[in-house]
Design a protein around this motif. Structure first.
Motif, mmCIF file in Angstrom:
data_model
loop_
_atom_site.group_PDB
_atom_site.id
_atom_site.type_symbol
_atom_site.label_atom_id
_atom_site.label_comp_id
_atom_site.label_asym_id
_atom_site.label_seq_id
_atom_site.Cartn_x
_atom_site.Cartn_y
_atom_site.Cartn_z
ATOM 1 N N GLU A 131 25.684 49.586 -23.469
ATOM 2 C CA GLU A 131 24.379 49.516 -22.820
ATOM 3 C C GLU A 131 24.176 50.792 -22.009
ATOM 4 O O GLU A 131 24.991 51.128 -21.156
ATOM 5 C CB GLU A 131 24.290 48.303 -21.896
ATOM 6 C CG GLU A 131 24.391 46.970 -22.630
ATOM 7 C CD GLU A 131 24.333 45.796 -21.667
ATOM 8 O OE1 GLU A 131 23.222 45.304 -21.401
ATOM 9 O OE2 GLU A 131 25.408 45.400 -21.177
ATOM 10 N N LYS A 138 20.312 38.428 -18.464
ATOM 11 C CA LYS A 138 19.217 38.963 -19.261
ATOM 12 C C LYS A 138 19.737 39.447 -20.615
ATOM 13 O O LYS A 138 20.931 39.620 -20.816
ATOM 14 C CB LYS A 138 18.531 40.103 -18.512
ATOM 15 C CG LYS A 138 17.805 39.653 -17.246
ATOM 16 C CD LYS A 138 17.091 40.821 -16.576
ATOM 17 C CE LYS A 138 16.308 40.363 -15.346
ATOM 18 N NZ LYS A 138 15.600 41.497 -14.702
ATOM 19 N N ASN A 168 20.834 45.243 -23.112
ATOM 20 C CA ASN A 168 19.998 46.437 -23.020
ATOM 21 C C ASN A 168 18.694 46.209 -22.266
ATOM 22 O O ASN A 168 17.806 47.056 -22.286
ATOM 23 C CB ASN A 168 19.723 47.043 -24.398
ATOM 24 C CG ASN A 168 20.930 47.772 -24.946
ATOM 25 O OD1 ASN A 168 21.525 48.588 -24.251
ATOM 26 N ND2 ASN A 168 21.307 47.474 -26.177
ATOM 27 N N GLN A 169 18.601 45.068 -21.570
ATOM 28 C CA GLN A 169 17.480 44.823 -20.659
ATOM 29 C C GLN A 169 17.998 44.360 -19.293
ATOM 30 O O GLN A 169 17.261 43.776 -18.507
ATOM 31 C CB GLN A 169 16.532 43.769 -21.247
ATOM 32 C CG GLN A 169 15.915 44.169 -22.570
ATOM 33 C CD GLN A 169 14.990 43.104 -23.125
ATOM 34 O OE1 GLN A 169 14.335 42.369 -22.381
ATOM 35 N NE2 GLN A 169 14.929 43.009 -24.439
ATOM 36 N N ARG A 170 19.251 44.630 -19.015
ATOM 37 C CA ARG A 170 19.912 44.048 -17.853
ATOM 38 C C ARG A 170 19.897 44.932 -16.608
ATOM 39 O O ARG A 170 20.309 44.480 -15.542
ATOM 40 C CB ARG A 170 21.378 43.729 -18.220
ATOM 41 C CG ARG A 170 21.497 42.654 -19.284
ATOM 42 C CD ARG A 170 22.947 42.469 -19.724
ATOM 43 N NE ARG A 170 23.079 41.288 -20.578
ATOM 44 C CZ ARG A 170 24.212 40.919 -21.175
ATOM 45 N NH1 ARG A 170 25.299 41.648 -21.003
ATOM 46 N NH2 ARG A 170 24.246 39.838 -21.932
ATOM 47 N N TYR A 197 16.574 50.342 -25.195
ATOM 48 C CA TYR A 197 16.885 49.900 -23.842
ATOM 49 C C TYR A 197 15.569 49.673 -23.103
ATOM 50 O O TYR A 197 14.535 50.278 -23.414
ATOM 51 C CB TYR A 197 17.722 50.944 -23.085
ATOM 52 C CG TYR A 197 17.010 52.267 -22.897
ATOM 53 C CD1 TYR A 197 16.180 52.481 -21.789
ATOM 54 C CD2 TYR A 197 17.142 53.294 -23.825
ATOM 55 C CE1 TYR A 197 15.499 53.673 -21.626
ATOM 56 C CE2 TYR A 197 16.474 54.492 -23.664
ATOM 57 C CZ TYR A 197 15.660 54.687 -22.568
ATOM 58 O OH TYR A 197 14.984 55.867 -22.414
ATOM 59 N N VAL A 198 15.605 48.787 -22.132
ATOM 60 C CA VAL A 198 14.482 48.558 -21.224
ATOM 61 C C VAL A 198 15.050 48.521 -19.819
ATOM 62 O O VAL A 198 15.820 47.616 -19.475
ATOM 63 C CB VAL A 198 13.743 47.235 -21.536
ATOM 64 C CG1 VAL A 198 12.651 46.996 -20.493
ATOM 65 C CG2 VAL A 198 13.160 47.257 -22.939
ATOM 66 N N TRP A 199 14.720 49.522 -19.022
ATOM 67 C CA TRP A 199 15.118 49.537 -17.620
ATOM 68 C C TRP A 199 13.965 49.018 -16.783
ATOM 69 O O TRP A 199 12.798 49.358 -17.014
ATOM 70 C CB TRP A 199 15.485 50.949 -17.175
ATOM 71 C CG TRP A 199 16.653 51.514 -17.901
ATOM 72 C CD1 TRP A 199 17.759 50.856 -18.333
ATOM 73 C CD2 TRP A 199 16.838 52.873 -18.314
ATOM 74 N NE1 TRP A 199 18.625 51.699 -18.974
ATOM 75 C CE2 TRP A 199 18.083 52.956 -18.976
ATOM 76 C CE3 TRP A 199 16.082 54.033 -18.178
ATOM 77 C CZ2 TRP A 199 18.580 54.144 -19.497
ATOM 78 C CZ3 TRP A 199 16.565 55.213 -18.694
ATOM 79 C CH2 TRP A 199 17.805 55.274 -19.342
ATOM 80 N N ASN A 200 14.306 48.206 -15.816
ATOM 81 C CA ASN A 200 13.290 47.651 -14.930
ATOM 82 C C ASN A 200 13.190 48.518 -13.681
ATOM 83 O O ASN A 200 14.196 49.071 -13.206
ATOM 84 C CB ASN A 200 13.668 46.214 -14.554
ATOM 85 C CG ASN A 200 13.899 45.351 -15.787
ATOM 86 O OD1 ASN A 200 13.007 45.140 -16.581
ATOM 87 N ND2 ASN A 200 15.135 44.874 -15.955
ATOM 88 N N SER A 220 18.284 47.304 -13.595
ATOM 89 C CA SER A 220 17.108 47.599 -12.779
ATOM 90 C C SER A 220 17.427 48.768 -11.859
ATOM 91 O O SER A 220 18.488 48.800 -11.230
ATOM 92 C CB SER A 220 16.707 46.382 -11.943
ATOM 93 O OG SER A 220 16.306 45.304 -12.764
#
Length: 769
Positions: free
Chosen positions: A543, A592, A595-597, A253-256, A599
């Protein structure tokens, strides 16, 4: 001549020589030995307990044990290796473990079986071993370092945290199936990038940062000495020691983490006059609030309307309205009639559970409204009393009412009915609501091209819109890593939205479900799941969210994104049943990559627990209200906030538009005159009229119809049919790049069910068709 007894003995020997082969002793031994099932063979006498047991599954001792009985027991349990020891002990497995080796002589297995003295059942630390097929011998266990799933890597042995603190809180216990493969696969599926195994039977999931936070330190490899319950060739930690692994592949995952204006902003809007249980955006530009009536504050009238154009004068901003029965945990939608009346159904107990209430929004921002809720249960009522029901506008313009309970904490109401009631029609019973009671209240409903989507508890299905028979059953919604059966509807309350639809509307419709909780423990979920219900083989995509959340609200924004806010980190929905309010807002952007959606946006300082709401305003902000936990810890919340999305904090000027035709036919071309500021691509979005309660935004929908522009004139092509865009009212936004205009209400598809003439009673005000 020999004596007669010699002649007799010789005759007997001669007779035997005709019947017995030359290796008579071997044959006689075989006849005395066990009769083995097909495929099973004797493997020899093996040394036990040199490095631990050589078969891992001990059965109950048996004072009448035979080889046949032990093999039958093991085979019946699905094992392919059986061993006998100490005459009465039986062991099973699928392979020899701990590097089992043969004894120097087979005669060391000399103990006769307790149930048959002609058979051998091992000896002292010696095991008679039988196997079906080829016997596999596994060496003494160690940590699994190769053959791991995905991109996991072994990291060593570590301690638990200081002061009895667990390193990772997500625990899976398996007495017979725990292994590095099963544990790491489960953690990976739900987005966790660190994992540990302990006591042989326990699996933990989390993140690497949790180790330092817990005070965990490295431990000697020898401290992690427990074999895995599901794979005895490997070690799975020890007492307060974890065999641990770290994900080394692309991040799961990538959290913004936007900052400043890009994180949005909470603002206090106005002090409230009630604790709303349900809020609705009105086509008159105002917002209706309904709250408990009779079971709430003693001076409450049960209903109010907010005019945000009058914020400087609270006495003008708030208008007192009235209901006759208790709307506590009712349902609402906006009707497709030409007045955009709001209908509210159900309630707490008695007559209120049968209640049907109608409000014709009049006035406009800054212009006083005079209409009020109308209700007469002796004339107009539901067929079945309902508490916690859901409602939806169908493609023919009728109103679907489904589920709930018969009244306050009463039996389930596992059925549906239609408004207005078709001639002679009764209710339709739904066995799947009966089966999933009580975890299916306020089910999520949506029109899809093939019928009606229903999401309830942890299940989903599509119904035929005419017969209400199930035409498609979806896979169950994934829950949490510790409990795949966790729920998503009240009281295990999550929130659901339909994902944006884009012209020409040929892609399968998507649905997004976020948050929820587990039965019993009330462990709030930290994930969203999504799918396309009408795909040929729909599967749920998981996610991970930045935090756990039960009782969340979700609001669709006009740019195609979603705000997730409100709720708690722990518990379930209900009075006093949740703790640790979640103050953070999360923005979900489905454009996006998966798993990058998400923020992590701004925080509020106000607790928003049970009975909190969030709805889209015409200016693109999110109206946030309510909280009624009744736990003597968190306050009953009257204050009304707004969340200001970043598209309104960029400093860019808003676009604007004018429109003459606000009553659209399907497929029609609709001209608008626009004022753009060169902010980017020109789009228009249609946002369905919504009513928010218990994480359920009834009526929500996001559509991006086709639009083409020449100069300051743009032409919108209306959606093609009610299966794409159901009948009713929509906020129409113009977007100049990311920046939305203020919306205008438009009506799509007319009133084919003639709701404008309903109900046929003189004390109800009707707009006509």
């Amino acid at each position: 001549m020999a004596p007669s007894f010699v002649r007799a003995a010789f005759s007997s020997a001669l007779w035997l020589s005709l019947l017995v082969p030359s290796d008579a002793s071997a044959l006689l031994a075989q006849r005395a030995g066990p009769v083995l099932p097909s495929g099973w063979t004797y493997q020899g006498c093996y040394v036990d307990n040199l490095n631990g047991r050589i078969l891992g599954q001990r059965q109950a001792d048996n004072t009448a044990l035979t080889v046949e009985k032990c093999i039958a027991t093991c085979a019946g349990l699905g094992y392919s290796v059986a061993g006998m020891e100490y005459s009465s002990e039986c062991y099973c497995d699928n392979y020899l473990i701990n590097g089992g080796t043969k004894a120097s002589a087979d005669t060391q297995c000399s103990n006769t079986c307790s149930g048959n003295s002609a058979e051998q059942c091992g000896g002292a630390n010696r095991m008679s071993v039988y196997a079906k097929g080829t016997l596999v011998v596994r060496q003494a266990p160690g940590p699994q370092k190769t053959g791991l799933p995905g991109n996991w890597a072994y990291q060593g042995c570590i301690t638990e945290g200081t002061n009895n603190k667990k390193v990772w809180k997500y625990q899976i216990v398996s007495q017979n199936a725990n292994s590095p493969t099963t544990c790491l696969s489960a953690c990976q599926k739900f987005g966790y990038q660190a994992a540990g195994l302990e006591y042989g039977t326990e699996c933990y999931c989390g993140d690497d940062v949790d180790r330092a936070a817990a005070g965990s330190t490295a431990a000697p490899e020898g401290d992690c000495s427990n074999t895995c319950s599901g794979d005895s060739q490997y070690l799975c930690g020890g007492g307060n020691r974890l065999t641990w692994y770290l994900w080394k592949g692309a991040p799961l995952y990538v959290w913004n983490y936007p900052t400043g204006a890009a994180a949005g902003q909470y603002q206090l809007l106005i002090g409230g006059v009630c604790i709303p249980l349900l809020t609705t955006s009105g086509v008159n530009g105002k917002y209706t609030f309904v709250e408990k009536y009779g079971t709430g504050e003693p001076n409450s009238t049960g209903a109010y309307e907010l005019d945000v154009s009058q914020l400087g004068n609270p006495s003008l901003a708030w208008r007192t309205m009235h209901v006759k029965t208790d709307v506590f945990c009712s349902a609402s939608v906006t009707l497709p009639d030409k007045a955009g009346r709001q209908i509210n159904i159900g309630g707490w107990s008695g007559d209120s559970t049968f209640g049907i209430r109608l409000y014709w929004p009049d006035g406009s921002p800054g212009v006083a409204s005079t209409n009020d809720w109308q209700e007469n249960v002796s004339e107009l009522s539901l067929q079945k009393g309902r508490w916690y029901p859901s409602a939806m506008v169908m493609t023919n313009g009728s109103i679907l009412v489904i589920g709930g309970e018969t009244g306050s904490n009463g039996p389930p109401q596992p059925n549906l009915e239609i408004l207005p009631r078709p001639g002679g029609a009764g209710v339709v019973n739904l066995d799947w609501l009966q089966r999933t009671d009580p975890n299916n209240l306020y089910p999520f409903l949506a029109v899809v091209p093939s019928g009606i989507l229903v999401i309830y508890y942890n299940e989903a299905r599509i119904l035929d819109e005419k017969t209400f028979a199930t035409i498609k059953t979806l896979p169950n919604l994934p829950g949490g890593v510790t409990n795949p059966g966790a729920g998503r509807t009240y009281p295990l309350e999550g929130t659901t939205m339909l994902l944006p639809q884009y012209a020409p509307f040929s892609d399968p419709l998507g649905v997004l479900v976020c948050g929820g909780s587990t039965v019993g423990a009330g462990l709030a979920l930290d994930n969203c799941v999504s799918t396309q219900p009408e795909a040929a083989n729909p599967q749920w995509t998981i996610e991970r969210m930045p935090s756990q959340r039960v009782m969340p609200c979700m609001t669709a924004l006009p740019d195609g994104t979603y705000m997730i806010l409100n709720g708690a980190h722990q518990g379930v929905a209900g009075f006093g049943l949740a703790t640790d309010p979640n103050h953070n807002a999360v923005l979900y952007d489905p454009s996006k990559p998966v798993n990058q959606r998400m923020s992590v946006m701004a925080n509020t300082t106000i607790d928003r627990l049970y009975h909190s709401e969030a709805i889209l305003m015409q200016d693109g902000r999110v109206l946030v209200s309510g909280s009624d936990p009744q736990d003597n810890v968190h306050p009953e919340e009257y204050r009304v906030e707004v969340f200001v999305p970043p598209y309104l904090l960029s400093g860019k000027a808003r676009p604007s538009f004018t429109i003459a035709n606000k009553a659209w036919a399907y497929g029609a071309s609709i001209p608008i005159t626009v004022q753009l500021n060169g902010g980017g691509a020109t789009r228009v979005s249609m946002m369905g009229a919504e009513s928010s309660t218990h994480g359920n935004s009834m009526g929500q929908r996001t559509l991006f119809p086709a639009v083409s522009c020449a100069g300051n004139t743009c032409t919108i092509t209306a959606p093609p049919n009610p299966h794409v865009a159901p009948l009713g009212w929509y906020q129409l936004f113009l977007l100049d790049g990311p920046t939305p205009s203020v919306s205008t209400w438009i009506r799509l598809g007319g009133d084919p069910a003639n709701l404008g003439n309903w109900p046929p009673y003189p004390d109800f005000k009707k707009p006509g068709v």
